[in-house]
Each structure stands twice: as C-alpha cells, then as structure tokens.
Motif scaffolding. Structure first.
Motif, mmCIF file in Angstrom:
data_model
loop_
_atom_site.group_PDB
_atom_site.id
_atom_site.type_symbol
_atom_site.label_atom_id
_atom_site.label_comp_id
_atom_site.label_asym_id
_atom_site.label_seq_id
_atom_site.Cartn_x
_atom_site.Cartn_y
_atom_site.Cartn_z
ATOM 1 N N GLY A 1 -7.139 5.185 -3.550
ATOM 2 C CA GLY A 1 -7.849 3.942 -3.822
ATOM 3 C C GLY A 1 -7.498 2.837 -2.847
ATOM 4 O O GLY A 1 -8.212 1.833 -2.759
ATOM 5 N N GLN A 2 -6.419 3.011 -2.113
ATOM 6 C CA GLN A 2 -5.978 1.999 -1.164
ATOM 7 C C GLN A 2 -6.503 2.241 0.259
ATOM 8 O O GLN A 2 -6.155 1.500 1.180
ATOM 9 C CB GLN A 2 -4.443 1.957 -1.117
ATOM 10 C CG GLN A 2 -3.813 1.550 -2.441
ATOM 11 C CD GLN A 2 -4.213 0.147 -2.847
ATOM 12 O OE1 GLN A 2 -4.193 -0.776 -2.042
ATOM 13 N NE2 GLN A 2 -4.594 -0.002 -4.105
ATOM 14 N N LEU A 3 -7.338 3.267 0.433
ATOM 15 C CA LEU A 3 -7.853 3.588 1.767
ATOM 16 C C LEU A 3 -9.068 2.705 2.071
ATOM 17 O O LEU A 3 -10.176 2.986 1.647
ATOM 18 C CB LEU A 3 -8.237 5.065 1.860
ATOM 19 C CG LEU A 3 -7.075 6.055 1.878
ATOM 20 C CD1 LEU A 3 -7.600 7.480 1.789
ATOM 21 C CD2 LEU A 3 -6.223 5.870 3.127
ATOM 22 N N SER A 4 -8.855 1.654 2.828
ATOM 23 C CA SER A 4 -9.947 0.760 3.214
ATOM 24 C C SER A 4 -10.751 1.376 4.351
ATOM 25 O O SER A 4 -10.295 2.300 5.035
ATOM 26 C CB SER A 4 -9.390 -0.594 3.658
ATOM 27 O OG SER A 4 -8.628 -0.443 4.846
ATOM 28 N N ASP A 5 -11.947 0.855 4.575
ATOM 29 C CA ASP A 5 -12.770 1.331 5.683
ATOM 30 C C ASP A 5 -12.056 1.115 7.008
ATOM 31 O O ASP A 5 -12.118 1.955 7.913
ATOM 32 C CB ASP A 5 -14.122 0.602 5.700
ATOM 33 C CG ASP A 5 -15.010 1.010 4.533
ATOM 34 O OD1 ASP A 5 -14.655 1.982 3.827
ATOM 35 O OD2 ASP A 5 -16.046 0.363 4.329
ATOM 36 N N LYS A 6 -11.377 -0.014 7.142
ATOM 37 C CA LYS A 6 -10.665 -0.327 8.383
ATOM 38 C C LYS A 6 -9.566 0.685 8.641
ATOM 39 O O LYS A 6 -9.385 1.146 9.773
ATOM 40 C CB LYS A 6 -10.082 -1.732 8.318
ATOM 41 C CG LYS A 6 -9.356 -2.165 9.590
ATOM 42 C CD LYS A 6 -8.881 -3.607 9.491
ATOM 43 C CE LYS A 6 -8.179 -4.037 10.775
ATOM 44 N NZ LYS A 6 -7.699 -5.448 10.696
ATOM 45 N N MET B 1 0.851 -1.208 0.000
ATOM 46 C CA MET B 1 0.000 0.000 0.000
ATOM 47 C C MET B 1 0.874 1.242 0.000
ATOM 48 O O MET B 1 1.889 1.299 0.703
ATOM 49 C CB MET B 1 -0.900 -0.017 1.226
ATOM 50 C CG MET B 1 -1.780 1.211 1.338
ATOM 51 S SD MET B 1 -2.938 1.066 2.701
ATOM 52 C CE MET B 1 -3.712 2.651 2.591
ATOM 53 N N ASN B 2 0.513 2.244 -0.747
ATOM 54 C CA ASN B 2 1.321 3.435 -0.909
ATOM 55 C C ASN B 2 1.044 4.444 0.200
ATOM 56 O O ASN B 2 0.526 5.522 -0.021
ATOM 57 C CB ASN B 2 1.055 4.065 -2.271
ATOM 58 C CG ASN B 2 2.053 5.156 -2.591
ATOM 59 O OD1 ASN B 2 3.106 5.215 -1.987
ATOM 60 N ND2 ASN B 2 1.712 6.011 -3.552
ATOM 61 N N THR B 3 1.345 4.061 1.409
ATOM 62 C CA THR B 3 1.203 4.985 2.534
ATOM 63 C C THR B 3 2.465 4.925 3.361
ATOM 64 O O THR B 3 3.213 3.957 3.344
ATOM 65 C CB THR B 3 0.013 4.624 3.438
ATOM 66 O OG1 THR B 3 0.213 3.306 3.958
ATOM 67 C CG2 THR B 3 -1.281 4.677 2.665
ATOM 68 N N ASP B 4 2.707 5.986 4.105
ATOM 69 C CA ASP B 4 3.872 6.038 4.973
ATOM 70 C C ASP B 4 3.446 6.688 6.277
ATOM 71 O O ASP B 4 2.748 7.694 6.281
ATOM 72 C CB ASP B 4 4.981 6.858 4.302
ATOM 73 C CG ASP B 4 6.230 6.936 5.160
ATOM 74 O OD1 ASP B 4 6.664 5.880 5.634
ATOM 75 O OD2 ASP B 4 6.746 8.050 5.360
ATOM 76 N N THR B 5 3.869 6.098 7.384
ATOM 77 C CA THR B 5 3.450 6.610 8.681
ATOM 78 C C THR B 5 4.651 6.976 9.527
ATOM 79 O O THR B 5 5.629 6.245 9.584
ATOM 80 C CB THR B 5 2.604 5.578 9.437
ATOM 81 O OG1 THR B 5 1.491 5.224 8.622
ATOM 82 C CG2 THR B 5 2.106 6.133 10.754
ATOM 83 N N LYS B 6 4.569 8.121 10.183
ATOM 84 C CA LYS B 6 5.627 8.509 11.119
ATOM 85 C C LYS B 6 4.955 8.981 12.397
ATOM 86 O O LYS B 6 3.868 9.551 12.378
ATOM 87 C CB LYS B 6 6.507 9.610 10.527
ATOM 88 C CG LYS B 6 5.792 10.906 10.236
ATOM 89 C CD LYS B 6 6.657 11.886 9.471
ATOM 90 C CE LYS B 6 7.871 12.314 10.257
ATOM 91 N NZ LYS B 6 8.659 13.342 9.570
ATOM 92 N N THR B 7 5.623 8.744 13.510
ATOM 93 C CA THR B 7 5.058 9.108 14.808
ATOM 94 C C THR B 7 6.021 10.001 15.556
ATOM 95 O O THR B 7 7.215 9.726 15.630
ATOM 96 C CB THR B 7 4.763 7.869 15.652
ATOM 97 O OG1 THR B 7 3.871 7.039 14.937
ATOM 98 C CG2 THR B 7 4.144 8.252 16.988
#
Length: 256
Positions: free
Chosen positions: A60-65, A1-7
């Motif tokens: 398009g890759q953003l699921s409900d979950k 999935m084309n997402t990136d997360t940073k905290t």
C-alpha cells in the motif's frame, strides 16, 4: 515507509559504462521478502552492473513515483487487499517497461498476466531452484535492451550503440537517427515511434514530443516547451505531458 534498500556495487574497467539495475521485491510476508532479497544478492554479477534491491512488505505504500524507479519487479500475486497484478497494471498505466516476475504458491498461471506482459511466474516452492534462472534471464534481457539499436536500411544492416544516439525523429513511419558521431548522412529506417519508445525507454530514452525520442544523457536543459541537447539542438516538448516528462527525467537523474 516499510521498505528497505541495499545496493551491491561491482568493479568496472576504466572507461567501461556502469549500469544500475533497480530491483523491487514485494510480498506481504517480511520473512519471505528477506529470503528473496538474500537469494538475489547472492546471484553472480553481470559485467559492470550495480544491483540495488528494495524490499517491500507493505504494498500500500508503493507510490507511482517509487514504482517508476524499478527495472525488475518481483511481485507476490496475493497480498490480501492488494495483488501483484493490480500493481503490475499500475506499472503499465505509467508506461513503464519494467520486467515483471510474479511470485505465487499456485501452479495455475493467470491469463491476466498477458495483459501486463509478465516476464515469468515464480513458484515459491521452487524459489531456490528457479529464482537464479529467472534472475539471469531478466538481467540478460535488460542488458540486451541497453546494448545497441539494430536496424536495416536499403538492404544493409546497421548497429548503433545507444550511447551514441542523441535523439530519434519520426515523420510518418520514417525514423531519422541523430547520432553523436555520425558516420553517414541522413541515417533513417522504417519503424514507428511507439516501437522505438518500447525498446529504448528502459535504456534512458524519453519521448518528449510525439515526434521526438531523446537520450536523457544528452539533455542539457529541460523546459516546459523545449529541450536543449548536448549537440546544441533545441527540440519542442509536449506541454500537455510536461509534468509526466519532467517526473521521469528527474527520476532518471536521481538514479545516475
């Protein structure tokens, strides 16, 4: 999935409750997404708050979950076959109370934004000027929602910290408040469960039954037909909505 997360973590005083705010930045322009994430990450800290930012350039890759895990969302209005408005509609269909900030090149504000209760519109040309302001306002509103429940009963005003509330029980238009450290017997006030759910859902409360809104911190065991709470109370669970309830509860636990 084309997402990136940073905290980004902030320090907290001993005994202070830390709040994690999960933020989504979604735009089909990866360069702009990177710019927004960097600008958000430079904003001042707010108390003992953890900030988790997810960058997404493929809506398009953003699921409900996945959507159910965000507290604040920055959504580009126009992303080709997708739009921030269509994502916002999904968010509201899921009964999520996320703060929605639409990002756009255009001055014209869409009237359709009212239907999804948009928090702000952010012009890309004024990103550096306006984003810090809107981010601060969003964080303040989110923090206020988590602080305490304020209500009036018999002409007297009461303030009850959210963390002290175990669950709320509704009978007709009367809300009975069940707290961890009760100071008065039969605490109650007049409101609808829908109003309480709208206020308390962003702060970790879940409606397990039409008559019960529960603080998820106090759920010890969740079954398809009942929930056991920290004070020993056992409440019925809507079997019809159990799958939705379980999903929201598991998503909440994953964020803790």
């Amino acid at each position: 999935m084309n997402t990136d997360t940073k905290t980004r973590l902030t320090l907290k005083a001993v005994g202070e409750c830390t709040m994690t705010v999960k933020i989504l930045v979604c735009d089909d322009d990866p360069t702009f997404v990177k710019k927004m994430v960097e600008l958000i990450d430079r904003q001042p800290k707010y108390g003992s708050t953890n900030i988790s930012i997810t960058a997404c350039s493929d809506p398009g890759q953003l699921s409900d979950k996945l959507l159910s895990g965000f507290n604040i969302m920055f959504l580009d209005i126009d992303m080709g076959q997708y739009s921030g408005l269509s994502i916002a509609r999904r968010v509201r269909d899921l009964q999520l109370n996320s703060l929605l900030i639409f990002v756009t090149h255009y001055v014209e504000f869409s009237l359709e934004g009212y239907e999804v209760n948009a928090f702000r519109y952010l012009l890309k040309e004024k990103l550096s000027e306006k984003l810090p302001i809107y981010f601060k306002e969003a964080m303040m509103q989110f923090a206020q929602k988590r602080d305490a429940l304020k209500f009036t009963a018999s002409g007297e005003e009461y303030v009850v910290q959210y963390e002290n509330i175990v669950y709320l029980e509704s009978h007709l238009r009367i809300i009975h408040l069940h707290t961890q450290h009760p100071e008065r017997i039969n605490e109650y006030f007049y409101a609808t469960m829908e109003e309480m759910e709208k206020e308390l859902s962003p702060s970790g409360f879940i409606r397990i039954h039409k008559s019960y809104l529960v603080n998820m911190q106090h759920i010890k065991k969740l079954n398809y037909d009942k929930a056991q709470l920290s004070d020993g109370t056992i409440l019925p669970v809507s079997q019809k909505k159990f799958s939705e309830i379980k999903l929201r509860y598991m998503n909440w636990k994953a964020q803790q």
